[in-house]
Design a protein around this motif. Sequence first.
Motif, PDB file in Angstrom:
ATOM      1  N   THR A  45       0.851  -1.190   0.000  1.00 39.71           N
ATOM      2  CA  THR A  45       0.000   0.000   0.000  1.00 39.71           C
ATOM      3  C   THR A  45       0.887   1.241   0.000  1.00 39.71           C
ATOM      4  O   THR A  45       1.874   1.292   0.738  1.00 39.71           O
ATOM      5  CB  THR A  45      -0.871  -0.016   1.270  1.00 39.71           C
ATOM      6  N   VAL A  46       0.538   2.209  -0.828  1.00 39.80           N
ATOM      7  CA  VAL A  46       1.307   3.462  -0.882  1.00 39.80           C
ATOM      8  C   VAL A  46       0.386   4.676  -1.031  1.00 39.80           C
ATOM      9  O   VAL A  46      -0.736   4.548  -1.515  1.00 39.80           O
ATOM     10  CB  VAL A  46       2.317   3.484  -2.064  1.00 39.80           C
ATOM     11  N   SER A  48       2.319   7.480  -2.085  1.00 44.84           N
ATOM     12  CA  SER A  48       3.326   8.359  -2.710  1.00 44.84           C
ATOM     13  C   SER A  48       3.261   8.398  -4.230  1.00 44.84           C
ATOM     14  O   SER A  48       4.162   8.963  -4.853  1.00 44.84           O
ATOM     15  CB  SER A  48       4.722   7.923  -2.253  1.00 44.84           C
ATOM     16  N   SER A  62       7.366   6.386  -4.433  1.00 47.66           N
ATOM     17  CA  SER A  62       8.478   6.253  -3.509  1.00 47.66           C
ATOM     18  C   SER A  62       8.322   4.940  -2.731  1.00 47.66           C
ATOM     19  O   SER A  62       7.304   4.718  -2.078  1.00 47.66           O
ATOM     20  CB  SER A  62       8.437   7.483  -2.609  1.00 47.66           C
ATOM     21  N   ILE A  63       9.333   4.079  -2.834  1.00 45.68           N
ATOM     22  CA  ILE A  63       9.238   2.719  -2.282  1.00 45.68           C
ATOM     23  C   ILE A  63      10.343   2.489  -1.258  1.00 45.68           C
ATOM     24  O   ILE A  63      11.526   2.732  -1.554  1.00 45.68           O
ATOM     25  CB  ILE A  63       9.428   1.663  -3.409  1.00 45.68           C
ATOM     26  N   ASN A  64       9.956   1.974  -0.105  1.00 39.52           N
ATOM     27  CA  ASN A  64      10.931   1.611   0.931  1.00 39.52           C
ATOM     28  C   ASN A  64      11.782   0.433   0.439  1.00 39.52           C
ATOM     29  O   ASN A  64      11.252  -0.588   0.020  1.00 39.52           O
ATOM     30  CB  ASN A  64      10.171   1.226   2.215  1.00 39.52           C
ATOM     31  N   PHE A  95      -2.310  -5.036   2.252  1.00 40.48           N
ATOM     32  CA  PHE A  95      -1.062  -4.734   1.539  1.00 40.48           C
ATOM     33  C   PHE A  95      -0.165  -3.765   2.328  1.00 40.48           C
ATOM     34  O   PHE A  95       0.965  -3.494   1.923  1.00 40.48           O
ATOM     35  CB  PHE A  95      -1.366  -4.208   0.127  1.00 40.48           C
ATOM     36  N   ALA A  96      -0.677  -3.270   3.449  1.00 42.36           N
ATOM     37  CA  ALA A  96       0.192  -2.502   4.353  1.00 42.36           C
ATOM     38  C   ALA A  96       0.817  -3.448   5.380  1.00 42.36           C
ATOM     39  O   ALA A  96       1.536  -3.020   6.267  1.00 42.36           O
ATOM     40  CB  ALA A  96      -0.609  -1.413   5.043  1.00 42.36           C
ATOM     41  N   GLY A  97       0.484  -4.736   5.271  1.00 45.68           N
ATOM     42  CA  GLY A  97       1.081  -5.746   6.147  1.00 45.68           C
ATOM     43  C   GLY A  97       0.393  -5.877   7.490  1.00 45.68           C
ATOM     44  O   GLY A  97       0.945  -6.487   8.420  1.00 45.68           O
ATOM     45  N   ARG A 106      -1.144 -12.109   0.137  1.00 41.88           N
ATOM     46  CA  ARG A 106      -1.841 -10.813   0.202  1.00 41.88           C
ATOM     47  C   ARG A 106      -2.870 -10.670  -0.914  1.00 41.88           C
ATOM     48  O   ARG A 106      -3.768  -9.838  -0.833  1.00 41.88           O
ATOM     49  CB  ARG A 106      -0.828  -9.657   0.095  1.00 41.88           C
ATOM     50  N   TYR A 168      -7.876   6.378   7.274  1.00 38.72           N
ATOM     51  CA  TYR A 168      -8.454   6.261   5.937  1.00 38.72           C
ATOM     52  C   TYR A 168      -9.714   7.120   5.856  1.00 38.72           C
ATOM     53  O   TYR A 168     -10.491   7.187   6.819  1.00 38.72           O
ATOM     54  CB  TYR A 168      -8.805   4.798   5.632  1.00 38.72           C
TER      55      TYR A 168
HETATM   56  C1  FMN Z   1      -1.716   4.594   3.977  1.00 38.62           C
HETATM   57  C2  FMN Z   1      -0.330   4.028   3.805  1.00 38.62           C
HETATM   58  C3  FMN Z   1       0.528   4.577   2.857  1.00 38.62           C
HETATM   59  C4  FMN Z   1       1.805   4.070   2.675  1.00 38.62           C
HETATM   60  N1  FMN Z   1       2.615   4.629   1.722  1.00 38.62           N
HETATM   61  C5  FMN Z   1       3.845   4.120   1.500  1.00 38.62           C
HETATM   62  C6  FMN Z   1       4.665   4.646   0.474  1.00 38.62           C
HETATM   63  O1  FMN Z   1       4.302   5.564  -0.252  1.00 38.62           O
HETATM   64  N2  FMN Z   1       5.890   4.075   0.279  1.00 38.62           N
HETATM   65  C7  FMN Z   1       6.330   3.050   1.075  1.00 38.62           C
HETATM   66  O2  FMN Z   1       7.460   2.592   0.869  1.00 38.62           O
HETATM   67  N3  FMN Z   1       5.565   2.514   2.051  1.00 38.62           N
HETATM   68  C8  FMN Z   1       4.315   3.019   2.272  1.00 38.62           C
HETATM   69  N4  FMN Z   1       3.521   2.475   3.244  1.00 38.62           N
HETATM   70  C9  FMN Z   1       4.011   1.339   4.030  1.00 38.62           C
HETATM   71  C10 FMN Z   1       3.877   0.034   3.259  1.00 38.62           C
HETATM   72  O3  FMN Z   1       2.556  -0.231   2.829  1.00 38.62           O
HETATM   73  C11 FMN Z   1       4.300  -1.142   4.182  1.00 38.62           C
HETATM   74  O4  FMN Z   1       5.520  -0.821   4.769  1.00 38.62           O
HETATM   75  C12 FMN Z   1       4.502  -2.396   3.407  1.00 38.62           C
HETATM   76  O5  FMN Z   1       3.389  -2.853   2.736  1.00 38.62           O
HETATM   77  C13 FMN Z   1       4.867  -3.492   4.355  1.00 38.62           C
HETATM   78  O6  FMN Z   1       6.096  -3.932   3.967  1.00 38.62           O
HETATM   79  P1  FMN Z   1       6.320  -5.468   3.591  1.00 38.62           P
HETATM   80  O7  FMN Z   1       5.721  -5.614   2.205  1.00 38.62           O
HETATM   81  O8  FMN Z   1       7.796  -5.622   3.611  1.00 38.62           O
HETATM   82  O9  FMN Z   1       5.573  -6.271   4.606  1.00 38.62           O
HETATM   83  C14 FMN Z   1       2.245   2.980   3.447  1.00 38.62           C
HETATM   84  C15 FMN Z   1       1.371   2.413   4.402  1.00 38.62           C
HETATM   85  C16 FMN Z   1       0.103   2.932   4.566  1.00 38.62           C
HETATM   86  C17 FMN Z   1      -0.825   2.302   5.582  1.00 38.62           C
END
Ligand code: FMN
Length: 203
Positions: A45-46, A48, A62-64, A95-97, A106, A168
């Motif tokens: 979930t993103v 960005s 933007s991705i972690n 998808f935010a885990g 997922r 949300y």
């Molecule tokens: C509303 C919301 C927005 C998010 N936006 C981002 C984002 O733009 N970029 C990012 O890297 N992670 C974002 N995250 C965090 C990732 O969704 C979360 O870290 C990831 O799904 C879990 O990592 P995993 O796949 O390694 O379990 C967001 C989370 C939420 C709840």
Amino acid sequence: MNSAVRTINIDREPSSGDFRSAMRHLAGGVSVITVGRGKEVAGMTVTSVSSLSVDPPTLIVSINRESSSWPLLKRYGFFGVNILTADQLDIAERFAGKDGLKGADRFAGAGWITRASGVPLLVGALAAIDCEVDDIVERHSHAIVIGRVLDVQVSSRTAALAYWQGQYVAIDQNKDAIRLAEVSLPAPRAPREIDKPISKHRP
Ligand SMILES: Cc1cc2nc3c(=O)[nH]c(=O)nc-3n(C[C@H](O)[C@H](O)[C@H](O)COP(=O)(O)O)c2cc1C
């Protein structure tokens, strides 16, 4: 200076907490990024996602680089952007885990199709955008991924899912347009009531 603007920091470097407090005010549309193919898929979930250019159609996200989606995004060089509807909150959470699921797990319980790139695209998303990675800028914890749009599918649904102030929020074009009209249009005047001198209402 506008009195509504509060300066939160004057004599030190802004902390990550200061920055977080500021960014909480930025409402963002919620999307799910999907990567990989076959059983080797992941997604996250993103908020960005942003348009970069219309001609040619490109976007950025933007991705972690610690996320489970990152290695598959780099390996295959493709990703999907699935813009969520207001009733896809459970997908956003998954998808935010939030429920601890990873990888292909997922994706269970929702419909997915593939187009040009082979990444899963969510059936019923507001829009599903198939992208090829055009460039990646790795900085700090994250990477800015530039995607070239290969294919676009747009739904006729209108209620979007946004994230704002740590929660949300549903944005419904029909309902919210009516509410906006109610607050922005002056209420019908009742001159005789309003024009009465205030003193007359007082005992
Ligand atoms: C509303 C919301 C927005 C998010 N936006 C981002 C984002 O733009 N970029 C990012 O890297 N992670 C974002 N995250 C965090 C990732 O969704 C979360 O870290 C990831 O799904 C879990 O990592 P995993 O796949 O390694 O379990 C967001 C989370 C939420 C709840």
